[in-house]
Design a protein around this motif. Structure first.
Motif, PDB file in Angstrom:
ATOM      1  N   LEU A 202     -11.827  -2.981  29.654  1.00 44.36           N
ATOM      2  CA  LEU A 202     -13.172  -2.532  29.309  1.00 44.36           C
ATOM      3  C   LEU A 202     -13.106  -1.671  28.046  1.00 44.36           C
ATOM      4  CD1 LEU A 202     -16.170  -2.461  30.229  1.00 44.36           C
ATOM      5  CD2 LEU A 202     -15.618  -0.331  31.423  1.00 44.36           C
ATOM      6  N   ASP A 203     -13.667  -2.175  26.959  1.00 48.74           N
ATOM      7  CA  ASP A 203     -13.586  -1.468  25.682  1.00 48.74           C
ATOM      8  C   ASP A 203     -14.468  -0.227  25.671  1.00 48.74           C
ATOM      9  OD1 ASP A 203     -11.981  -3.472  24.878  1.00 48.74           O
ATOM     10  OD2 ASP A 203     -13.431  -4.465  23.583  1.00 48.74           O
ATOM     11  N   LEU A 204     -13.916   0.861  25.155  1.00 48.78           N
ATOM     12  CA  LEU A 204     -14.699   2.068  24.890  1.00 48.78           C
ATOM     13  C   LEU A 204     -14.580   2.386  23.408  1.00 48.78           C
ATOM     14  CD1 LEU A 204     -13.868   4.493  27.858  1.00 48.78           C
ATOM     15  CD2 LEU A 204     -15.821   2.952  27.609  1.00 48.78           C
ATOM     16  N   ARG A 205     -15.695   2.429  22.737  1.00 46.67           N
ATOM     17  CA  ARG A 205     -15.703   2.768  21.310  1.00 46.67           C
ATOM     18  C   ARG A 205     -16.113   4.239  21.180  1.00 46.67           C
ATOM     19  NH1 ARG A 205     -14.983  -1.782  18.417  1.00 46.67           N
ATOM     20  NH2 ARG A 205     -15.208  -3.743  19.584  1.00 46.67           N
ATOM     21  N   ILE A 206     -15.103   5.079  21.172  1.00 46.10           N
ATOM     22  CA  ILE A 206     -15.304   6.517  21.285  1.00 46.10           C
ATOM     23  C   ILE A 206     -15.739   7.123  19.952  1.00 46.10           C
ATOM     24  CG2 ILE A 206     -14.205   8.708  21.839  1.00 46.10           C
ATOM     25  CD1 ILE A 206     -14.635   6.854  24.223  1.00 46.10           C
ATOM     26  N   GLN A 207     -16.750   7.986  20.035  1.00 46.62           N
ATOM     27  CA  GLN A 207     -17.204   8.739  18.866  1.00 46.62           C
ATOM     28  C   GLN A 207     -17.879  10.023  19.351  1.00 46.62           C
ATOM     29  OE1 GLN A 207     -21.093   6.825  17.269  1.00 46.62           O
ATOM     30  NE2 GLN A 207     -19.905   5.134  18.137  1.00 46.62           N
ATOM     31  N   ARG A 208     -18.184  10.892  18.420  1.00 46.03           N
ATOM     32  CA  ARG A 208     -18.881  12.134  18.765  1.00 46.03           C
ATOM     33  C   ARG A 208     -20.365  11.817  18.946  1.00 46.03           C
ATOM     34  NH1 ARG A 208     -16.403  16.937  17.351  1.00 46.03           N
ATOM     35  NH2 ARG A 208     -18.315  17.816  16.512  1.00 46.03           N
ATOM     36  N   ILE A 209     -20.919  12.203  20.080  1.00 47.35           N
ATOM     37  CA  ILE A 209     -22.310  11.858  20.376  1.00 47.35           C
ATOM     38  C   ILE A 209     -23.043  13.038  20.990  1.00 47.35           C
ATOM     39  CG2 ILE A 209     -21.809   9.412  20.759  1.00 47.35           C
ATOM     40  CD1 ILE A 209     -21.948   9.961  23.759  1.00 47.35           C
ATOM     41  N   ARG A 210     -24.365  12.963  20.891  1.00 47.75           N
ATOM     42  CA  ARG A 210     -25.237  13.876  21.637  1.00 47.75           C
ATOM     43  C   ARG A 210     -25.794  13.089  22.811  1.00 47.75           C
ATOM     44  NH1 ARG A 210     -26.078  18.688  19.635  1.00 47.75           N
ATOM     45  NH2 ARG A 210     -25.651  19.104  17.438  1.00 47.75           N
ATOM     46  N   LEU A 211     -25.418  13.498  24.001  1.00 49.59           N
ATOM     47  CA  LEU A 211     -25.784  12.726  25.192  1.00 49.59           C
ATOM     48  C   LEU A 211     -27.293  12.655  25.375  1.00 49.59           C
ATOM     49  CD1 LEU A 211     -24.765  11.183  27.660  1.00 49.59           C
ATOM     50  CD2 LEU A 211     -24.686  13.346  28.908  1.00 49.59           C
ATOM     51  N   GLU A 212     -28.013  13.731  25.005  1.00 44.20           N
ATOM     52  CA  GLU A 212     -29.458  13.701  25.207  1.00 44.20           C
ATOM     53  C   GLU A 212     -30.123  12.610  24.371  1.00 44.20           C
ATOM     54  OE1 GLU A 212     -27.565  16.223  23.885  1.00 44.20           O
ATOM     55  OE2 GLU A 212     -28.932  17.805  23.157  1.00 44.20           O
ATOM     56  N   GLU A 213     -29.547  12.281  23.207  1.00 45.62           N
ATOM     57  CA  GLU A 213     -30.104  11.208  22.386  1.00 45.62           C
ATOM     58  C   GLU A 213     -29.884   9.852  23.049  1.00 45.62           C
ATOM     59  OE1 GLU A 213     -28.386  11.530  18.535  1.00 45.62           O
ATOM     60  OE2 GLU A 213     -29.377  13.452  18.058  1.00 45.62           O
ATOM     61  N   VAL A 214     -28.729   9.672  23.651  1.00 44.68           N
ATOM     62  CA  VAL A 214     -28.436   8.423  24.377  1.00 44.68           C
ATOM     63  C   VAL A 214     -29.405   8.260  25.534  1.00 44.68           C
ATOM     64  CG1 VAL A 214     -26.713   7.197  25.755  1.00 44.68           C
ATOM     65  CG2 VAL A 214     -26.001   8.463  23.710  1.00 44.68           C
ATOM     66  N   VAL A 215     -29.598   9.337  26.288  1.00 45.16           N
ATOM     67  CA  VAL A 215     -30.494   9.292  27.444  1.00 45.16           C
ATOM     68  C   VAL A 215     -31.932   9.034  26.997  1.00 45.16           C
ATOM     69  CG1 VAL A 215     -31.450  10.643  29.356  1.00 45.16           C
ATOM     70  CG2 VAL A 215     -28.997  10.752  28.846  1.00 45.16           C
ATOM     71  N   ALA A 216     -32.355   9.681  25.934  1.00 47.68           N
ATOM     72  CA  ALA A 216     -33.730   9.514  25.450  1.00 47.68           C
ATOM     73  C   ALA A 216     -34.006   8.069  25.044  1.00 47.68           C
ATOM     74  CB  ALA A 216     -33.986  10.464  24.277  1.00 47.68           C
ATOM     75  N   ARG A 217     -33.035   7.427  24.403  1.00 48.64           N
ATOM     76  CA  ARG A 217     -33.215   6.014  24.026  1.00 48.64           C
ATOM     77  C   ARG A 217     -33.404   5.143  25.255  1.00 48.64           C
ATOM     78  NH1 ARG A 217     -29.082   6.955  20.228  1.00 48.64           N
ATOM     79  NH2 ARG A 217     -27.557   5.933  21.587  1.00 48.64           N
ATOM     80  N   ALA A 218     -32.598   5.380  26.290  1.00 42.66           N
ATOM     81  CA  ALA A 218     -32.700   4.594  27.519  1.00 42.66           C
ATOM     82  C   ALA A 218     -34.051   4.818  28.196  1.00 42.66           C
ATOM     83  CB  ALA A 218     -31.560   4.948  28.466  1.00 42.66           C
ATOM     84  N   VAL A 219     -34.529   6.051  28.184  1.00 43.00           N
ATOM     85  CA  VAL A 219     -35.826   6.358  28.804  1.00 43.00           C
ATOM     86  C   VAL A 219     -36.946   5.650  28.047  1.00 43.00           C
ATOM     87  CG1 VAL A 219     -37.494   8.206  29.253  1.00 43.00           C
ATOM     88  CG2 VAL A 219     -35.082   8.528  29.843  1.00 43.00           C
ATOM     89  N   ARG A 220     -36.881   5.664  26.713  1.00 43.63           N
ATOM     90  CA  ARG A 220     -37.898   4.958  25.927  1.00 43.63           C
ATOM     91  C   ARG A 220     -37.905   3.470  26.255  1.00 43.63           C
ATOM     92  NH1 ARG A 220     -36.179   8.420  21.710  1.00 43.63           N
ATOM     93  NH2 ARG A 220     -34.840   6.785  20.861  1.00 43.63           N
ATOM     94  N   SER A 221     -36.732   2.883  26.430  1.00 45.74           N
ATOM     95  CA  SER A 221     -36.645   1.456  26.742  1.00 45.74           C
ATOM     96  C   SER A 221     -37.226   1.137  28.110  1.00 45.74           C
ATOM     97  CB  SER A 221     -35.180   0.988  26.684  1.00 45.74           C
ATOM     98  OG  SER A 221     -34.642   1.150  25.391  1.00 45.74           O
ATOM     99  N   ALA A 222     -37.063   2.068  29.059  1.00 42.00           N
ATOM    100  CA  ALA A 222     -37.520   1.829  30.426  1.00 42.00           C
ATOM    101  C   ALA A 222     -38.988   2.175  30.639  1.00 42.00           C
ATOM    102  CB  ALA A 222     -36.660   2.636  31.404  1.00 42.00           C
ATOM    103  N   ARG A 223     -39.586   2.871  29.679  1.00 37.37           N
ATOM    104  CA  ARG A 223     -40.943   3.379  29.898  1.00 37.37           C
ATOM    105  C   ARG A 223     -41.967   2.255  30.077  1.00 37.37           C
ATOM    106  NH1 ARG A 223     -42.467   8.292  29.776  1.00 37.37           N
ATOM    107  NH2 ARG A 223     -40.653   9.027  28.560  1.00 37.37           N
ATOM    108  N   HIS A 224     -41.858   1.206  29.286  1.00 36.73           N
ATOM    109  CA  HIS A 224     -42.823   0.114  29.402  1.00 36.73           C
ATOM    110  C   HIS A 224     -42.752  -0.529  30.783  1.00 36.73           C
ATOM    111  CE1 HIS A 224     -45.313  -3.324  28.411  1.00 36.73           C
ATOM    112  NE2 HIS A 224     -44.344  -4.135  28.824  1.00 36.73           N
ATOM    113  N   LEU A 225     -41.530  -0.752  31.275  1.00 36.66           N
ATOM    114  CA  LEU A 225     -41.368  -1.351  32.601  1.00 36.66           C
ATOM    115  C   LEU A 225     -41.939  -0.435  33.679  1.00 36.66           C
ATOM    116  CD1 LEU A 225     -40.201  -3.687  34.278  1.00 36.66           C
ATOM    117  CD2 LEU A 225     -38.017  -2.456  34.331  1.00 36.66           C
ATOM    118  N   ALA A 226     -41.693   0.867  33.549  1.00 30.98           N
ATOM    119  CA  ALA A 226     -42.224   1.814  34.540  1.00 30.98           C
ATOM    120  C   ALA A 226     -43.749   1.836  34.498  1.00 30.98           C
ATOM    121  CB  ALA A 226     -41.667   3.215  34.267  1.00 30.98           C
ATOM    122  N   GLU A 227     -44.323   1.846  33.301  1.00 33.67           N
ATOM    123  CA  GLU A 227     -45.789   1.878  33.184  1.00 33.67           C
ATOM    124  C   GLU A 227     -46.421   0.613  33.743  1.00 33.67           C
ATOM    125  OE1 GLU A 227     -46.411   2.593  29.072  1.00 33.67           O
ATOM    126  OE2 GLU A 227     -46.084   4.777  29.221  1.00 33.67           O
TER     127      GLU A 227
END
Length: 379
Positions: free
Chosen positions: A201-226
């Motif tokens: 299982l490949d992991l492409r490691i880099q420095r990240i802000r986890l809240e930005e990752v989470v926010a993107r996922a929430v935006r993607s799921a919002r339409h389905l939830a609505e």
């Protein structure tokens, strides 16, 4: 039972241990070998006199030291047998050998004095599993190419470049495209499971802000939830420290957790995503829903591949039962943990934590680290 009978029983037991088909070693509470049988010599390549008195770290791969220490401490604490675990040892010839091990406690006059480890060489089983995973990966990889072509042509038709569509034609093409996306998702999931089983299982490691990752996922799921009239809220604490991780894989974890939350939450329900720091060691993400909940009988199997809960079987809820299995593997390869709390009829909380300091070491087993880690895994 007289002394002669006791001596005969002891000799019989010693013979059975020495000639057992599995490797058997005893360790004291310090983790040092006190008994090594013939099969343990054959598998490890060491003579028993080379191992007796040595610490288990002499033989066990460093990535499993914490696991072995935890098992020994657990046995010392509760005096119970433990489930089978998989570890790796390093033989005298520096070969990595996978073993399935079971630990039981050793007692003398009612007092716990150490543990007995029964280990089975699982190289052949691992080889067959790897062949199966490689075959599946090859088959499903070949499926992706024609599927991508189909999706491309459908999108081209929907763009009306070849000509104008009737409403009925557009409806049918949209259904085809939606079904193709769903099929592609299943193919990708099975490919990921194959990679997990193959330790690739490949992991492409880099420095990240986890809240930005989470926010993107929430935006993607919002339409389905609505579309299901489900309220989706994101709660952020103070800014999180930067961590090291694979942003795409972590977003995949969030997508799986959010899709499940939407899938199993009735209309009018609520999903809350909470991100916070748990100083000084880790960050935590929670996905909390007011859905149907998980029966207690399903909890031990929840992260198993292809698992479908009892309360889902009679409902028209799609899914192959792979999302949580993949999410757990990704989180663990980041050095984190994932857990769930649930009550039937009231909802579930999925929670995963990630370390603030990403350690590149052989303790992170099963991942091919790409990017910031220049060292190849010793597997």
């Amino acid at each position: 039972m007289n002394r002669l009978e006791i001596a005969e029983k002891e000799q019989e037991l010693a013979y059975q241990i020495e000639h057992a088909g599995d490797a058997i070693v005893n360790v004291n509470l310090e983790g040092r070998f006190t008994l090594v049988n013939r099969m343990a010599e054959l598998i490890s390549g060491y003579e028993r006199q080379d191992l007796l008195g040595q610490h288990f770290t002499t033989l066990v791969h460093p990535g499993y030291w914490d696991l072995m220490s935890g098992l020994l401490r657990g046995g010392e604490r509760d005096g119970r047998y433990h489930d089978i675990h998989e570890i790796e040892i390093v033989t005298k010839e520096a070969e990595l050998v996978p073993l399935g091990v079971r630990l039981s406690v050793l007692k003398h006059q009612g007092r716990i004095v150490g543990g007995q480890i029964i280990a089975r060489d699982i190289r052949e089983r691992k080889r067959l599993e790897r062949m199966k995973s490689e075959f599946l990966a090859s088959v499903f990889h070949e499926l992706r190419t024609p599927l991508a072509s189909i999706m491309g042509f459908v999108e081209l038709l929907l763009g009306e470049e070849p000509g104008e569509l009737t409403p009925t034609q557009r409806e049918f093409l949209e259904i085809m495209l939606e079904s193709s996306h769903r099929l592609l998702g299943m193919v990708n999931d099975i490919l990921d499971v194959s990679r997990i089983e193959a330790g690739d299982l490949d992991l492409r490691i880099q420095r990240i802000r986890l809240e930005e990752v989470v926010a993107r996922a929430v935006r993607s799921a919002r339409h389905l939830a609505e579309s299901k009239e489900i309220a989706l809220e994101l709660e952020m604490g103070p800014p999180l420290p930067i961590i090291k991780g694979d942003p795409e894989r972590l977003e995949q974890v969030m997508d799986n957790l959010l899709n499940n939350a939407v899938k199993f939450t009735p209309s009018g329900g609520q999903i809350t995503v909470r991100v916070q720091s748990r100083q000084p060691y880790e960050v935590q993400v929670e996905v909390i829903d007011t859905g149907i909940g998980i029966p207690s009988a399903d909890m031990p199997h929840l992260f198993s591949r292809f698992h479908r809960g009892e309360n889902v079987a009679g409902q028209a809820i799609t899914g192959a039962g792979l999302g949580l299995h993949i999410a757990q593997a990704i989180v663990m390869e980041h050095g984190g943990q994932i857990e769930v709390e649930s009550e039937v009829g009231k909802g579930s909380t999925f929670r995963f934590t990630l370390p603030l300091k990403r350690l590149f070491s052989d303790q992170l087993r099963g991942a091919k680290l790409i990017g910031e880690n220049p060292r190849a895994r010793n597997r």
